[in-house]
Design a protein around this motif. Structure first.
Motif, mmCIF file in Angstrom:
data_model
loop_
_atom_site.group_PDB
_atom_site.id
_atom_site.type_symbol
_atom_site.label_atom_id
_atom_site.label_comp_id
_atom_site.label_asym_id
_atom_site.label_seq_id
_atom_site.Cartn_x
_atom_site.Cartn_y
_atom_site.Cartn_z
ATOM 1 N N PRO A 163 0.838 -1.210 0.000
ATOM 2 C CA PRO A 163 0.000 0.000 0.000
ATOM 3 C C PRO A 163 0.867 1.251 0.000
ATOM 4 O O PRO A 163 1.842 1.346 0.745
ATOM 5 C CB PRO A 163 -0.805 -0.118 1.302
ATOM 6 C CG PRO A 163 0.027 -0.992 2.185
ATOM 7 C CD PRO A 163 0.759 -1.945 1.274
ATOM 8 N N GLY A 164 0.528 2.205 -0.860
ATOM 9 C CA GLY A 164 1.264 3.458 -0.938
ATOM 10 C C GLY A 164 0.798 4.447 0.121
ATOM 11 O O GLY A 164 -0.118 4.186 0.906
ATOM 12 N N ILE A 165 1.426 5.610 0.119
ATOM 13 C CA ILE A 165 1.182 6.599 1.165
ATOM 14 C C ILE A 165 -0.271 7.071 1.171
ATOM 15 O O ILE A 165 -0.862 7.284 2.241
ATOM 16 C CB ILE A 165 2.149 7.806 1.010
ATOM 17 C CG1 ILE A 165 1.960 8.806 2.152
ATOM 18 C CG2 ILE A 165 1.992 8.461 -0.345
ATOM 19 C CD1 ILE A 165 2.256 8.249 3.510
ATOM 20 N N ASN A 166 -0.892 7.235 0.002
ATOM 21 C CA ASN A 166 -2.279 7.701 -0.028
ATOM 22 C C ASN A 166 -3.243 6.687 0.566
ATOM 23 O O ASN A 166 -4.300 7.054 1.084
ATOM 24 C CB ASN A 166 -2.698 8.030 -1.459
ATOM 25 C CG ASN A 166 -1.991 9.252 -1.993
ATOM 26 O OD1 ASN A 166 -1.525 10.090 -1.222
ATOM 27 N ND2 ASN A 166 -1.879 9.362 -3.303
ATOM 28 N N LYS A 167 -2.909 5.406 0.469
ATOM 29 C CA LYS A 167 -3.767 4.363 1.032
ATOM 30 C C LYS A 167 -3.519 4.164 2.525
ATOM 31 O O LYS A 167 -4.334 3.563 3.218
ATOM 32 C CB LYS A 167 -3.556 3.055 0.272
ATOM 33 C CG LYS A 167 -3.998 3.108 -1.183
ATOM 34 C CD LYS A 167 -3.765 1.783 -1.879
ATOM 35 C CE LYS A 167 -4.282 1.836 -3.319
ATOM 36 N NZ LYS A 167 -3.543 2.786 -4.151
ATOM 37 N N LEU A 204 -3.152 -1.063 6.912
ATOM 38 C CA LEU A 204 -3.142 -1.905 5.718
ATOM 39 C C LEU A 204 -1.873 -2.748 5.653
ATOM 40 O O LEU A 204 -0.775 -2.283 5.957
ATOM 41 C CB LEU A 204 -3.237 -1.048 4.453
ATOM 42 C CG LEU A 204 -4.613 -0.518 4.036
ATOM 43 C CD1 LEU A 204 -4.484 0.213 2.714
ATOM 44 C CD2 LEU A 204 -5.632 -1.633 3.920
ATOM 45 N N LYS A 205 -2.044 -3.987 5.210
ATOM 46 C CA LYS A 205 -0.920 -4.898 5.033
ATOM 47 C C LYS A 205 -0.725 -5.181 3.542
ATOM 48 O O LYS A 205 -1.657 -5.071 2.747
ATOM 49 C CB LYS A 205 -1.174 -6.212 5.776
ATOM 50 C CG LYS A 205 -1.359 -6.041 7.277
ATOM 51 C CD LYS A 205 -0.102 -5.497 7.939
ATOM 52 C CE LYS A 205 -0.225 -5.480 9.467
ATOM 53 N NZ LYS A 205 -1.219 -4.509 9.944
ATOM 54 N N PHE A 225 -6.046 -5.759 -0.328
ATOM 55 C CA PHE A 225 -6.672 -4.537 0.194
ATOM 56 C C PHE A 225 -7.554 -3.925 -0.890
ATOM 57 O O PHE A 225 -7.178 -3.805 -2.045
ATOM 58 C CB PHE A 225 -5.649 -3.537 0.740
ATOM 59 C CG PHE A 225 -4.500 -3.212 -0.161
ATOM 60 C CD1 PHE A 225 -4.597 -2.245 -1.139
ATOM 61 C CD2 PHE A 225 -3.289 -3.882 -0.006
ATOM 62 C CE1 PHE A 225 -3.525 -1.938 -1.948
ATOM 63 C CE2 PHE A 225 -2.208 -3.576 -0.815
ATOM 64 C CZ PHE A 225 -2.331 -2.599 -1.790
ATOM 65 N N ILE A 226 -8.756 -3.536 -0.460
ATOM 66 C CA ILE A 226 -9.810 -3.115 -1.381
ATOM 67 C C ILE A 226 -10.396 -1.799 -0.905
ATOM 68 O O ILE A 226 -10.560 -1.563 0.293
ATOM 69 C CB ILE A 226 -10.927 -4.171 -1.451
ATOM 70 C CG1 ILE A 226 -10.358 -5.543 -1.836
ATOM 71 C CG2 ILE A 226 -12.009 -3.764 -2.438
ATOM 72 C CD1 ILE A 226 -11.379 -6.656 -1.733
ATOM 73 N N ASP A 230 9.147 -1.107 -8.229
ATOM 74 C CA ASP A 230 8.369 -1.595 -7.097
ATOM 75 C C ASP A 230 7.380 -0.579 -6.539
ATOM 76 O O ASP A 230 6.627 -0.898 -5.634
ATOM 77 C CB ASP A 230 9.317 -1.995 -5.953
ATOM 78 C CG ASP A 230 10.019 -0.772 -5.362
ATOM 79 O OD1 ASP A 230 10.812 -0.164 -6.089
ATOM 80 O OD2 ASP A 230 9.749 -0.434 -4.202
ATOM 81 N N LEU A 231 7.391 0.652 -7.041
ATOM 82 C CA LEU A 231 6.648 1.731 -6.372
ATOM 83 C C LEU A 231 5.183 1.742 -6.785
ATOM 84 O O LEU A 231 4.848 1.602 -7.955
ATOM 85 C CB LEU A 231 7.280 3.076 -6.707
ATOM 86 C CG LEU A 231 6.757 4.279 -5.937
ATOM 87 C CD1 LEU A 231 7.002 4.097 -4.456
ATOM 88 C CD2 LEU A 231 7.408 5.543 -6.448
ATOM 89 N N SER A 232 4.301 1.929 -5.810
ATOM 90 C CA SER A 232 2.869 2.089 -6.084
ATOM 91 C C SER A 232 2.308 3.124 -5.120
ATOM 92 O O SER A 232 2.985 3.566 -4.209
ATOM 93 C CB SER A 232 2.125 0.760 -5.919
ATOM 94 O OG SER A 232 2.125 0.368 -4.571
ATOM 95 N N ASN A 233 1.054 3.478 -5.340
ATOM 96 C CA ASN A 233 0.438 4.482 -4.465
ATOM 97 C C ASN A 233 -1.034 4.176 -4.291
ATOM 98 O O ASN A 233 -1.640 3.566 -5.126
ATOM 99 C CB ASN A 233 0.597 5.879 -5.067
ATOM 100 C CG ASN A 233 0.481 6.942 -4.006
ATOM 101 O OD1 ASN A 233 0.272 6.666 -2.823
ATOM 102 N ND2 ASN A 233 0.598 8.183 -4.423
#
Length: 725
Positions: A479-483, A503-504, A536-537, A722-725
């Motif tokens: 999970p990125g920072i916004n999540k 979140l995991k 995560f949803i 590897d980066l997501s948000n």
């Protein structure tokens, strides 16, 4: 403190093991080859000249990727990279020109095997005016090996600008204009080589204009007393953006090679939003307000990297590469929101100013060697990231956070040929540390976890025209920072959105089976199966008392899906061809929310049919149609499908020098209705956005210069995928 010391010792042990592995492999001796005696007769028989003719295939299948050669496609001469995407196997575009890979938006884009700040945030704007003629090929890496970071689901798109730089120079320049949406966008590239020095550059400017877009949201509560919320809005925007990138390579000698890259980008967008909101109970008006929102978004970023490649005189297949990359960007958002025509609401006017800053440093060591028929790769990598956010509005509400993420990894892969099979297998070990401090909410997210990620791929070339491949991989979805950020965004008074610091990450398991044929009927097929537990949803909950819908994320589900991806190409004549490119899949999702079990089963598809015909004097006509089914947006939401079409004509005005292209997008539909439906036990919500769909595109592309003699490039470098948000 003990936990910090513990993970530092774990990382030190991990790095020590990998360094010992590299040192051991560096000292391994490549088996000596026996001397070959000259047994040829001194008499030489003169043979007649033999002429070998043939055509190179545009599409090539490899063990873990599909390679599309743009230089062999005549449409590339007058089009942008973005307009070529629907022809490339396993890639497609949605209605907003977002690139999809196997129907998914979770992938990374590289340029020449390395990440670029130009493509980190909005690749559509960059690729929209990047001339396709400046691109050699595009690799669609569907089963990334262990040398790539473990984050992601669909894979990696690698855009290769040149096959081999050579003495001399060449370049291209494209002038493009789109209307009524978007605007003017020149772009180009320039390559230069002199002796051991080579420089490659590319740059572009975009202007974007989005005419007024209308939207209507209706939310009906399904309790004892039905309430109806309607929000009618309009928005429009004008933006400017620019990007520039460069690579430099210097061959010190046959064993030492230096290379570096620098990319910069910036954007500025001004927008206006107006909205009328009304809440009714049966026929009684409970609440009403209107608002105007004038906003400005500014962003700029840059990245720079350096690579040093060391060869070994007595072991030509050994290469040791040291790489470092620094990447940063800033986003500044300002908005001024004014409320008027209020009825039973006391929402105050406010001004909001956000400033987000992101910094990333990456260091990496890679080693490769060939021993007999086995190719060995090993390496270690460290990524240090920092996010800082500072958001304030005039009523005194603040969103302050500081997020640190550290990822330390080590990998080892082996590739070899076993009879008729080519095998590539590896394993990657990653340690993730998250240290996030959400100051405004006095909340923290401190997480540490290890992941051992295996990948394996098999490839068999049955004959010159047929091949099959099989692969298995595991990937991580972090999970990125916004999540993660629990700050509650109340910019729309009837809706609240926030993240979840608990979140995991999710672990994705994927199986792939592929088949490729390069006969007259060229085909590339892939059958995929994947499953995820603890995914995560995003979910929405409606509170009947406050009349507010709350949207957040939770680890509450597991999902699985099977999909078929296909690409067929057939030339009916030398002048006429047809291509079918798309995917279809069946997805099922089980989620438990508030002791309620939700089961979702849905079939989705995305298919593009395109054809091209060569007219006399080398005019070329092209047409395409794309149909996209409805899709899942959230746990309770779906979006409607749509049909898009495109017609174009292009011509080489001066052979291999100057080309012209005109594209007519969606001539039969001026607007598109984008309908998102969200349904739960307490409410039904429909959000209908009416977007401009019809568009025109004119472009000129000029190519110049000539190159000779190839130049070396480092075979390894930093790839942060590897980066997501």
């Amino acid at each position: 403190m003990k936990a910090m010391t513990s993970y530092k010792s774990q990382i030190a042990s991990l790095i020590t093991v990998v360094l010992l592995l590299i040192c051991f492999t560096l000292n391994a001796q490549t088996p000596k080859q026996p001397a070959i005696k000259d047994t040829l007769s001194s008499k030489i028989q003169q043979l007649k000249d033999i002429k070998i003719t043939g055509t190179r295939p545009i599409i090539k299948q490899q063990a873990d990727r599909i390679v599309y050669d743009l230089q062999l496609d005549p449409e590339s001469k007058g089009n942008s990279v973005l307009s070529m995407i629907p022809k490339i196997p396993f890639l497609s575009l949605d209605a907003s020109n977002t690139i999809l890979m196997k129907g998914k938006s979770d992938y990374r884009i590289f340029i020449n095997g390395r990440p670029s700040s130009m493509l980190e945030r909005n690749p559509t704007e960059v690729l929209r005016n990047m001339p396709a003629s400046s691109i050699q090929k595009i690799e669609v890496i569907t089963n990334p090996s262990s040398k790539y970071d473990a984050e992601g689901l669909a894979g990696i798109i690698n855009i290769i600008t040149t096959s081999a730089m050579q003495n001399g120079y060449n370049g291209s320049l494209t002038l493009a204009a789109q209307f009524p949406v978007q605007g003017f966008g020149p772009g180009g590239s320039y390559n230069f080589k002199n002796g051991r020095l080579a420089i490659a550059t590319y740059a572009g400017i975009n202007t974007s204009r989005v005419p007024e877009v209308s939207s209507v949201l209706s939310r009906t509560s399904t309790g004892n007393i039905a309430n109806l919320l309607t929000q009618q809005g309009f928005n429009k925007s004008n933006g400017r953006s620019a990007y520039a990138g460069s690579e430099i390579s210097y061959e010190v000698d046959s064993l030492n090679l230096l290379s570096a890259q620098l990319n910069i980008n910036g954007s500025n967008t001004d927008g206006h939003v107006s909205q009328l909101s009304q809440l009714q109970e049966e026929r009684s008006l409970l609440q009403r307000y209107q608002l105007n929102n004038d906003n400005t978004v500014k962003g700029d970023g840059w990245d720079a990297g350096v690579n040093y490649q060391l060869g070994f005189r007595h072991h030509k297949t050994k290469l040791l590469t040291f790489s470092y990359r620094y990447y940063t960007f800033d986003n500044i958002f300002s908005s001024n929101v004014l409320f008027y025509d209020r009825f039973h609401t006391d929402e105050p006017d406010y001004r909001q100013d956000n400033k987000d800053q992101y910094k990333e440093q990456t260091a990496q060591i890679d080693f490769v060697q060939q021993i007999d028929k086995v190719s060995i790769e090993a390496g270690i990598k460290g990524i240090l990231r920092n996010n800082e956010g500072n958001s304030m509005n005039t009523p005194g509400e603040a969103n302050l956070f500081n997020n640190n993420q550290y990822i330390f990894g080590a990998y080892n892969t082996y590739a070899f040929t076993l009879r008729k099979w080519s095998v590539k297998a590896g394993i990657r070990l990653e340690k993730t540390i998250v240290d996030a401090n959400f100051i405004s909410t006095a909340t923290q997210a401190n997480q540490q976890y290890f992941n051992l990620i295996p990948t394996v791929s098999f490839f068999r070339k049955i004959n010159l025209q047929h091949s099959i491949n099989f692969g298995f991989s595991q990937r991580i979805k972090r999970p990125g920072i916004n999540k993660l950020n629990p700050f509650v965004n109340r910019s729309n008074p009837n809706f609240e959105t926030s993240g979840n610091p608990d979140l995991k990450p999710s672990l994705i398991n994927a199986l792939q089976l592929g088949y490729s044929s390069t006969k007259k009927l060229s085909m590339n097929l892939s059958l995929d199966y994947s499953f995820v537990n603890n995914i995560f949803i995003q979910m929405a909950e409606f509170n009947p008392q406050s009349q507010i819908t709350r949207v957040t994320y939770q680890n509450i589900g597991k999902t699985a899906g099977i999909s078929a991806n296909f690409n067929f190409s057939y030339p009916f004549t030398k002048s006429w061809n047809i291509i079918v490119n798309g995917n279809g899949g069946y997805l099922w999702l089980d989620a438990s929310n508030n002791e309620r079990l939700t089961k979702i089963k849905i079939f989705t598809y995305n298919t593009t049919l395109s054809t091209g015909y060569i007219l006399p004097r080398n005019w070329r006509l092209n047409a395409s149609a794309t149909v996209l089914s409805k899709n899942i947006t959230t746990l309770q939401g779906t979006s409607n499908g749509y049909l898009r079409s495109s017609f174009s004509i292009n011509k080489d005005l001066i052979k291999n020098k100057l080309s012209f292209s005109a594209i007519f997008l969606n001539p039969f539909h001026r607007y598109r209705e984008n309908i998102i439906t969200t349904a739960d036990i307490n409410f039904l919500q429909i959000n209908n956005t009416r977007e401009n769909f019809r568009n025109y595109n004119l472009s000129l592309n000029y190519r110049f210069g000539k190159l000779k003699e190839p130049l070396k490039k480092t075979r390894r470098g930093i790839k942060n995928d590897d980066l997501s948000n």
